[in-house]
Enzyme design. Sequence first.
Site, mmCIF file in Angstrom:
data_model
loop_
_atom_site.group_PDB
_atom_site.id
_atom_site.type_symbol
_atom_site.label_atom_id
_atom_site.label_comp_id
_atom_site.label_asym_id
_atom_site.label_seq_id
_atom_site.Cartn_x
_atom_site.Cartn_y
_atom_site.Cartn_z
ATOM 1 N N ARG A 1 0.853 -1.191 0.000
ATOM 2 C CA ARG A 1 0.000 0.000 0.000
ATOM 3 C C ARG A 1 0.892 1.245 0.000
ATOM 4 N NH1 ARG A 1 -3.556 -2.632 -1.580
ATOM 5 N NH2 ARG A 1 -5.589 -3.093 -0.646
ATOM 6 N N GLU B 1 -3.929 7.627 -5.005
ATOM 7 C CA GLU B 1 -4.080 7.001 -6.326
ATOM 8 C C GLU B 1 -5.344 7.506 -6.997
ATOM 9 O OE1 GLU B 1 -3.933 2.757 -5.723
ATOM 10 O OE2 GLU B 1 -1.974 2.869 -4.779
ATOM 11 N N HIS C 1 -1.358 0.096 -9.909
ATOM 12 C CA HIS C 1 -2.010 -0.771 -8.898
ATOM 13 C C HIS C 1 -2.617 -2.025 -9.570
ATOM 14 C CE1 HIS C 1 -4.078 -0.746 -4.710
ATOM 15 N NE2 HIS C 1 -3.877 -1.977 -5.126
HETATM 16 P P1 NAP Z 1 -0.594 -11.230 5.310
HETATM 17 O O1 NAP Z 1 -0.625 -12.670 4.953
HETATM 18 O O2 NAP Z 1 -1.440 -10.739 6.433
HETATM 19 O O3 NAP Z 1 0.943 -10.833 5.571
HETATM 20 C C1 NAP Z 1 1.340 -9.651 6.163
HETATM 21 C C2 NAP Z 1 2.675 -9.869 6.851
HETATM 22 O O4 NAP Z 1 3.135 -8.606 7.352
HETATM 23 C C3 NAP Z 1 2.632 -10.828 8.025
HETATM 24 O O5 NAP Z 1 3.669 -11.751 7.892
HETATM 25 C C4 NAP Z 1 2.848 -9.948 9.250
HETATM 26 O O6 NAP Z 1 3.593 -10.681 10.220
HETATM 27 C C5 NAP Z 1 3.656 -8.794 8.667
HETATM 28 N N1 NAP Z 1 3.440 -7.529 9.399
HETATM 29 C C6 NAP Z 1 2.278 -6.949 9.715
HETATM 30 N N2 NAP Z 1 2.491 -5.784 10.359
HETATM 31 C C7 NAP Z 1 3.846 -5.646 10.465
HETATM 32 C C8 NAP Z 1 4.700 -4.676 11.017
HETATM 33 N N3 NAP Z 1 4.201 -3.592 11.637
HETATM 34 N N4 NAP Z 1 6.036 -4.849 10.931
HETATM 35 C C9 NAP Z 1 6.555 -5.947 10.324
HETATM 36 N N5 NAP Z 1 5.802 -6.919 9.776
HETATM 37 C C10 NAP Z 1 4.453 -6.763 9.844
HETATM 38 O O7 NAP Z 1 -1.023 -10.329 4.069
HETATM 39 P P2 NAP Z 1 -0.858 -10.671 2.496
HETATM 40 O O8 NAP Z 1 -2.004 -11.462 2.020
HETATM 41 O O9 NAP Z 1 0.533 -11.162 2.268
HETATM 42 O O10 NAP Z 1 -1.029 -9.195 1.895
HETATM 43 C C11 NAP Z 1 -0.165 -8.137 2.274
HETATM 44 C C12 NAP Z 1 -0.689 -6.805 1.749
HETATM 45 O O11 NAP Z 1 -0.491 -6.725 0.346
HETATM 46 C C13 NAP Z 1 -2.202 -6.585 1.892
HETATM 47 O O12 NAP Z 1 -2.533 -6.085 3.189
HETATM 48 C C14 NAP Z 1 -2.524 -5.594 0.799
HETATM 49 O O13 NAP Z 1 -2.535 -4.282 1.295
HETATM 50 C C15 NAP Z 1 -1.369 -5.751 -0.184
HETATM 51 N N6 NAP Z 1 -1.818 -6.205 -1.525
HETATM 52 C C16 NAP Z 1 -1.665 -5.375 -2.601
HETATM 53 C C17 NAP Z 1 -2.061 -5.802 -3.864
HETATM 54 C C18 NAP Z 1 -1.891 -4.920 -5.070
HETATM 55 O O14 NAP Z 1 -2.748 -4.907 -5.939
HETATM 56 N N7 NAP Z 1 -0.790 -4.225 -5.203
HETATM 57 C C19 NAP Z 1 -2.627 -7.071 -4.044
HETATM 58 C C20 NAP Z 1 -2.758 -7.893 -2.927
HETATM 59 C C21 NAP Z 1 -2.349 -7.450 -1.655
HETATM 60 P P3 NAP Z 1 3.520 -10.303 11.780
HETATM 61 O O15 NAP Z 1 2.066 -10.269 12.134
HETATM 62 O O16 NAP Z 1 4.313 -11.362 12.471
HETATM 63 O O17 NAP Z 1 4.160 -8.946 11.905
#
Ligand code: NAP
Length: 305
Positions: free
Chosen positions: A224, A253, A272
């Site tokens: 994001r 955006e 995006h």
């Molecule tokens: P996820 O499975 O929830 O993974 C997020 C990771 O971030 C977890 O391993 C979490 O581990 C870590 N985390 C959370 N807060 C943190 C912090 N403050 N410091 C360090 N690590 C932290 O989520 P995901 O499915 O991989 O998706 C991630 C993000 O990608 C989504 O939230 C979305 O915004 C974005 N996304 C963007 C697109 C796009 O079109 N560009 C598409 C899909 C997703 P811990 O809890 O141990 O910290």
Amino acid sequence: MKELQRHFDIETHSGPFPIPKKKLVTKIKDKDGLISFPYDTIDKEVIESGKKLKTISAFSVGYDHIDIKSAKRRKIIIGYTPEVLTIATADLTITLILDMLRRVTEGDRLVRAGGWKEVFGPDTYVGEEIAGKTLGILGLGRIGKMVAKKAKVFDIKVIYHNRKKIPHKDEKSLGVRFVSLDSLFKKSDIISIHVPYSKETHEFVNKKLIKKMKKTAFLVNTARGKIIKENDLVLALKQKKIAGAALDVFYNEPISNKHPLTKLQNVVLAPHIGSSSVKTRAKMAELTVDNLKLGILGKKPIYSV
Ligand code: NAP
């Protein structure tokens, strides 16, 4: 839409996106369910205006655009679409990394502008090779892990930082090593951001962290936009404090072609498109509808926040 029409009376927003807040606040009053996209702002006012609202189904894995606390207070069920977009988003991340290192988009801009003069110059348009580099993943969750898995075939070392270390056996099978936030920014040649956007990660990557990066390092963001303090990044890129960046997401955006990032050659910009593959978008649509159907019945969606 076809599936929704079989079950519900539907009202859709037409006109420029996102729907103006005033219109949404009025329209939500008599609705049982809402489908929202990452560019919508579903804040306290919207949620409190939805007097009949039972469920919100987000067409995304990110739900930072929804005021979860207010929804919880009103017992509104929230569905979202994790897992199904993990591969597409990881693929785009790898694409951006390779593009940035080998300067493909930069070359494309050059060719289109009629700037390709020297044929096969020994040191013109040379980029970096991915093999042997260290990839630092900030947020080794679903997408971060998939990026690590895919990056491994390029003979690359992967380090990561989460708030909590993943189990040792998972680290071993993925071939990744946990490091402190400080080390992640100091040691990586490429840093890829995959944390969700939250109060905690708001402008998380700012000049303090960017200053720790190697001069030769690259930054990728497919999570994001507001996770990065954009002005700090622009300055670091302009002053060549880091080598380059590839961004799929931005602070606001869409960005215009006047945005300072568009003036920099060492940057790859994508509109995006992390989850934008035909296959993934179809799966997301299906899941969004299924989540909505369950939520309206007061049942737990397939994926609920
Ligand atoms: P996820 O499975 O929830 O993974 C997020 C990771 O971030 C977890 O391993 C979490 O581990 C870590 N985390 C959370 N807060 C943190 C912090 N403050 N410091 C360090 N690590 C932290 O989520 P995901 O499915 O991989 O998706 C991630 C993000 O990608 C989504 O939230 C979305 O915004 C974005 N996304 C963007 C697109 C796009 O079109 N560009 C598409 C899909 C997703 P811990 O809890 O141990 O910290």
